[in-house]
Design an enzyme around this catalytic site. Structure first.
Site, PDB file in Angstrom:
ATOM      1  N   CYS A  49       0.810  -1.223   0.000  1.00  0.00           N
ATOM      2  CA  CYS A  49       0.000   0.000   0.000  1.00  0.00           C
ATOM      3  C   CYS A  49       0.842   1.271   0.000  1.00  0.00           C
ATOM      4  O   CYS A  49       0.613   2.189  -0.803  1.00  0.00           O
ATOM      5  CB  CYS A  49      -0.971  -0.004   1.173  1.00  0.00           C
ATOM      6  SG  CYS A  49      -0.174  -0.037   2.808  1.00  0.00           S
ATOM      7  N   HIS A  57      -2.362   0.844   6.933  1.00  0.00           N
ATOM      8  CA  HIS A  57      -2.807   0.788   5.543  1.00  0.00           C
ATOM      9  C   HIS A  57      -3.096   2.203   5.042  1.00  0.00           C
ATOM     10  O   HIS A  57      -3.611   3.050   5.784  1.00  0.00           O
ATOM     11  CB  HIS A  57      -4.072  -0.072   5.402  1.00  0.00           C
ATOM     12  CG  HIS A  57      -4.435  -0.355   3.975  1.00  0.00           C
ATOM     13  ND1 HIS A  57      -3.639  -1.074   3.128  1.00  0.00           N
ATOM     14  CD2 HIS A  57      -5.525   0.015   3.241  1.00  0.00           C
ATOM     15  CE1 HIS A  57      -4.214  -1.171   1.935  1.00  0.00           C
ATOM     16  NE2 HIS A  57      -5.350  -0.499   1.978  1.00  0.00           N
ATOM     17  N   HIS A  78      -5.860   1.988  -3.785  1.00  0.00           N
ATOM     18  CA  HIS A  78      -4.901   1.413  -2.841  1.00  0.00           C
ATOM     19  C   HIS A  78      -4.510   0.018  -3.308  1.00  0.00           C
ATOM     20  O   HIS A  78      -5.115  -0.541  -4.226  1.00  0.00           O
ATOM     21  CB  HIS A  78      -5.504   1.338  -1.434  1.00  0.00           C
ATOM     22  CG  HIS A  78      -6.739   0.480  -1.352  1.00  0.00           C
ATOM     23  ND1 HIS A  78      -6.876  -0.561  -0.451  1.00  0.00           N
ATOM     24  CD2 HIS A  78      -7.907   0.491  -2.067  1.00  0.00           C
ATOM     25  CE1 HIS A  78      -8.063  -1.136  -0.598  1.00  0.00           C
ATOM     26  NE2 HIS A  78      -8.704  -0.513  -1.565  1.00  0.00           N
TER      27      HIS A  78
END
Length: 368
Positions: free
Chosen positions: A270, A323, A339
């Site tokens: 990510c 994340h 993402h």
């Protein structure tokens, strides 16, 4: 049999064979054209790259393929393709010749200096000249600047403002080619939300030629408050242009697999996707999602913009950010972001999805 009759028979046979050959080639050519009316989406392709490849507009592509509008472009999707026919090109050229004002670029000029000279935004200048790269602006380049019809509208509006009270007037605006909601809302000093409330039909579409209602005596509640006005001023044209570049770059990697520690098209994690994407505008982010969460300025969710970073806590520790994604669109209260997920690789998701809404932690603005 006389020589004259023989020659006539020979000529007749020759012409018959020639017609057969011509008909055959016409058939083959027509078949080839028919075969080229579709395009199979390949990995890394975007709406932008496909329209440029076939020299057609996004509007034309969506018209031919309405099911892909507003959705993530999937690999192996078969699109109907149709190049602009010659008549359309002639009509467009004539229309531009009638309504356009041009500027010949001089040595040392940039999009910034030219936009100030003509009192238009850099975004509008870019939209009017999609094939001109601002970074490689050369002297002698002819730029399209303003539409004469647009100037007439501004003169009418200025006269209306002079002759009528600000709280009692009604302003209308005709949507011109290449105009955006942002450009119109900025010109008249109202928010996009207020513009959509006055014109519900444009929430999902922004058709050329549509007559917009801008402001009337009943719309005082739609006027921007002090905080919103400050935000509009801060959200510069340069910010929006950079955000568009980032979204376009990240979208090229849709479908790329997840790879821990990955920072290349062979695989991204990510934060690696964000690191590679932001290098496109010469901005180097920290390597991990945790460090990226400490970069830039945190903003409230209702102030989120395209190009902002969005962070989540998807692990066991609900307080630990692990994340990150980048916002690609904010519309009707929904935030979409791109993402690299461990399960599906590089994708676009929505904050409305229960998985992400419950794990959302913060939004950071890293663009000035």
């Amino acid at each position: 049999m006389s020589n004259h009759i023989y020659k006539n028979i020979k000529r007749t046979i020759y012409m018959a064979n020639f017609k057969i050959i011509v008909i055959f080639f016409l058939f083959v050519n027509s078949f080839a054209i028919a075969q080229n009316n579709t395009h199979k989406v390949k990995k890394g392709e975007t709406i932008y790259s496909i329209t440029r490849k076939y020299d057609m507009s996004e509007k034309a592509l969506y018209k031919l393929n309405p099911k892909i509008k507003g959705k993530v472009l999937q690999v192996n999707t078969v699109l109907t393709i149709q190049k602009i026919i010659e008549d359309d090109l002639v009509e467009t050229a004539n229309e531009l010749a009638e309504n356009s004002e041009t500027h010949k670029v001089k040595k040392g000029e940039s999009f910034a200096t030219i936009s100030k000279k003509y009192n238009i935004s850099i975004e509008e200048l870019s939209l009017l000249n999609p094939k001109v790269k601002s970074r490689r602006l050369k002297a002698g380049t002819i730029l399209q600047i303003l539409n004469k019809e647009e100037k007439v509208q501004e003169e009418v509006i200025a006269e209306t403002n002079t002759n009528q009270g600000q709280n009692n007037k009604k302003i209308e605006h005709i949507i011109l080619p290449k105009e955006t909601k942002y450009g119109v809302s900025k010109r008249y000093g109202i928010s996009i939300e207020a513009l959509e409330n006055l014109n519900p039909e444009i929430k999902t579409n922004f058709p050329v030629g549509y007559v917009l209602t801008i402001q009337s005596s009943e719309t005082e509640a739609s006027i921007l408050n002090e905080e919103e006005t400050l935000l509009v001023n801060v959200m510069s044209d340069n910010f929006l242009k950079k955000a568009d570049i980032l979204v376009e770059k990240a979208s090229e990697f849709i479908g790329t697999r997840y790879r821990s520690g990955g920072t290349t098209p062979n695989g991204f994690d990510c934060s690696g996707l964000m690191l590679t994407t932001f290098k496109e505008i010469d901005l180097t982010l920290p390597r991990t999602s945790g460090d990226q969460a400490n970069y830039g300025d945190e903003v409230r969710k209702n102030k989120a913009q395209k190009g902002d970073l969005i962070f989540f806590a998807t692990g066991r520790k609900k307080s630990r950010i692990n994340h990150v994604g980048m916002i690609t669109e904010v519309s009707d209260g929904e935030i979409k972001f791109i993402h690299s997920s461990t399960s599906a690789g590089v994708i676009i998701s929505s904050l409305n999805e229960s998985y992400y809404s419950t794990r959302f932690r913060q939004i950071n603005r890293v663009l000035n």
